[in-house]
Write a protein that holds these residues in place. Structure first.
Motif, short mmCIF file in Angstrom:
data_model
loop_
_atom_site.label_atom_id
_atom_site.label_comp_id
_atom_site.label_asym_id
_atom_site.label_seq_id
_atom_site.Cartn_x
_atom_site.Cartn_y
_atom_site.Cartn_z
N SER A 62 0.80 -1.22 0.00
CA SER A 62 0.00 0.00 0.00
C SER A 62 0.84 1.28 0.00
CB SER A 62 -0.94 0.00 1.22
OG SER A 62 -0.20 -0.10 2.42
N TRP A 115 3.33 1.75 -2.02
CA TRP A 115 4.03 1.78 -3.30
C TRP A 115 3.06 1.92 -4.47
CZ3 TRP A 115 9.34 1.67 -3.04
CH2 TRP A 115 9.88 1.31 -1.80
N ARG A 116 3.56 2.48 -5.57
CA ARG A 116 2.82 2.56 -6.83
C ARG A 116 3.82 2.56 -7.97
NH1 ARG A 116 3.23 7.71 -8.82
NH2 ARG A 116 3.73 9.39 -7.36
N ASN A 117 3.36 2.29 -9.15
CA ASN A 117 4.24 2.33 -10.31
C ASN A 117 4.60 3.76 -10.69
OD1 ASN A 117 2.92 -0.62 -11.14
ND2 ASN A 117 5.00 -0.30 -11.90
N SER A 120 2.03 6.38 -12.22
CA SER A 120 0.75 5.68 -12.12
C SER A 120 0.25 5.76 -10.69
CB SER A 120 0.90 4.22 -12.55
OG SER A 120 -0.29 3.49 -12.29
N ASP A 121 -1.06 5.68 -10.53
CA ASP A 121 -1.64 5.64 -9.18
C ASP A 121 -1.76 4.22 -8.66
OD1 ASP A 121 -1.94 8.42 -9.10
OD2 ASP A 121 -3.91 8.34 -10.07
N GLU A 122 -1.52 3.25 -9.52
CA GLU A 122 -1.69 1.84 -9.16
C GLU A 122 -0.34 1.13 -9.16
OE1 GLU A 122 -4.68 0.92 -8.30
OE2 GLU A 122 -5.62 2.80 -8.94
N ILE A 123 -0.35 -0.12 -8.71
CA ILE A 123 0.84 -0.95 -8.78
C ILE A 123 0.52 -2.20 -9.59
CG2 ILE A 123 0.38 -2.14 -6.59
CD1 ILE A 123 3.48 -2.09 -6.15
N ILE A 152 8.79 0.92 -9.51
CA ILE A 152 7.84 1.41 -8.52
C ILE A 152 8.52 2.42 -7.60
CG2 ILE A 152 6.43 -0.66 -8.59
CD1 ILE A 152 7.71 -1.54 -5.94
N LYS A 161 4.76 6.22 -2.38
CA LYS A 161 3.76 7.26 -2.59
C LYS A 161 4.19 8.58 -1.96
CE LYS A 161 -0.13 4.04 -2.90
NZ LYS A 161 -1.39 3.58 -2.28
#
Length: 230
Positions: A46, A48-50, A53-56, A76, A79
């Motif tokens: 939670s 971390w993200r790519n 991008s907002d997601e992983i 990655i 955040k």
């Protein structure tokens, strides 16, 4: 008999205390009191993200209490951004593998490494990029070489500590100091001018940034990721 019971109880207590310090992805009581925070709890990613991008990516998975990159997961980053920090992280690289840990990462360039110095992760023994000493693990990639004695073989856990305080960057790998330098100093600038980054605009000029983990196309594992803001 009573004395024997006391000795046995003490031995059990000491054993339990020692075990408490070896549990992965947890903070010790001392770390909690000192203000350390987990960036990976062994159960989710939670923090971390790519990159951009907002997601992983689902290609970053959790296995045996570690974050593992499978093929195509992408770089990655945390955040949160950090200025002055103390970071602990354990890593393990696959045979002939390559990866890295970035500091002061931003998303202004086309790649995560556009402006971010990289603490190199590599299989020193079998990766083909092992002939340049500043490309070995624990080094600041293409800038500052780490001692070979600071590296453990592929598929073995290595412990890294990275500290940044007012642009003073220090790195230890497996308890061995691999770097102590002030980013932006004349010494640093001289190293940059002799490196592949000599023409890269805004390289390592930021005062704060994300912590990043690299996808170099090889399997890599991370655990016990802890940070303390200074």
């Amino acid at each position: 008999m009573f004395k024997s019971i006391q000795i046995l109880s003490l031995a059990i207590a000491l054993s339990s205390s020692a075990y408490a310090h070896t549990v992965d992805n947890q903070l010790t009581n001392e770390e909690q009191k000192a203000g350390w925070q987990l960036l990976f709890n062994g159960q989710d990613m939670s923090h971390w993200r790519n990159f951009k991008s907002d997601e992983i990516s689902p290609q970053w998975v959790i296995t045996d209490g570690a974050m593992m990159l499978t093929k195509g997961g992408g770089d990655i980053l945390t955040k949160k951004m950090y200025r002055n920090f103390d970071l602990k992280i354990d890593w393990k690289i696959s045979t002939k593998g390559n990866s890295g840990i970035f500091v002061l990462a931003d998303e202004l360039g086309s790649m995560i490494y556009s402006h971010a110095p990289e603490v190199q992760i590599i299989d020193n023994e079998e990766h083909p990029d092992n002939e340049i000493d500043s490309h070995l693990s624990g080094s600041i990639y293409d800038l500052f070489a780490a001692p070979k004695t600071a590296h453990k073989p592929a598929n073995t856990w290595n412990k890294v500590r990275i500290q940044m305080r007012d642009k003073h960057l220090q790195v230890w790998q497996n308890g061995i100091s691999t770097l102590s330098i002030v980013i932006g100093s004349t010494t640093w600038d001289t190293l940059v001018k002799k490196s592949k980054f000599s023409t890269w605009l805004n390289f390592a000029t930021a005062d704060r940034g994300h912590i990043g983990l690299q996808d170099h196309g090889d399997k890599v594992w991370f655990k016990n990721i802890k940070i303390k803001e200074l």
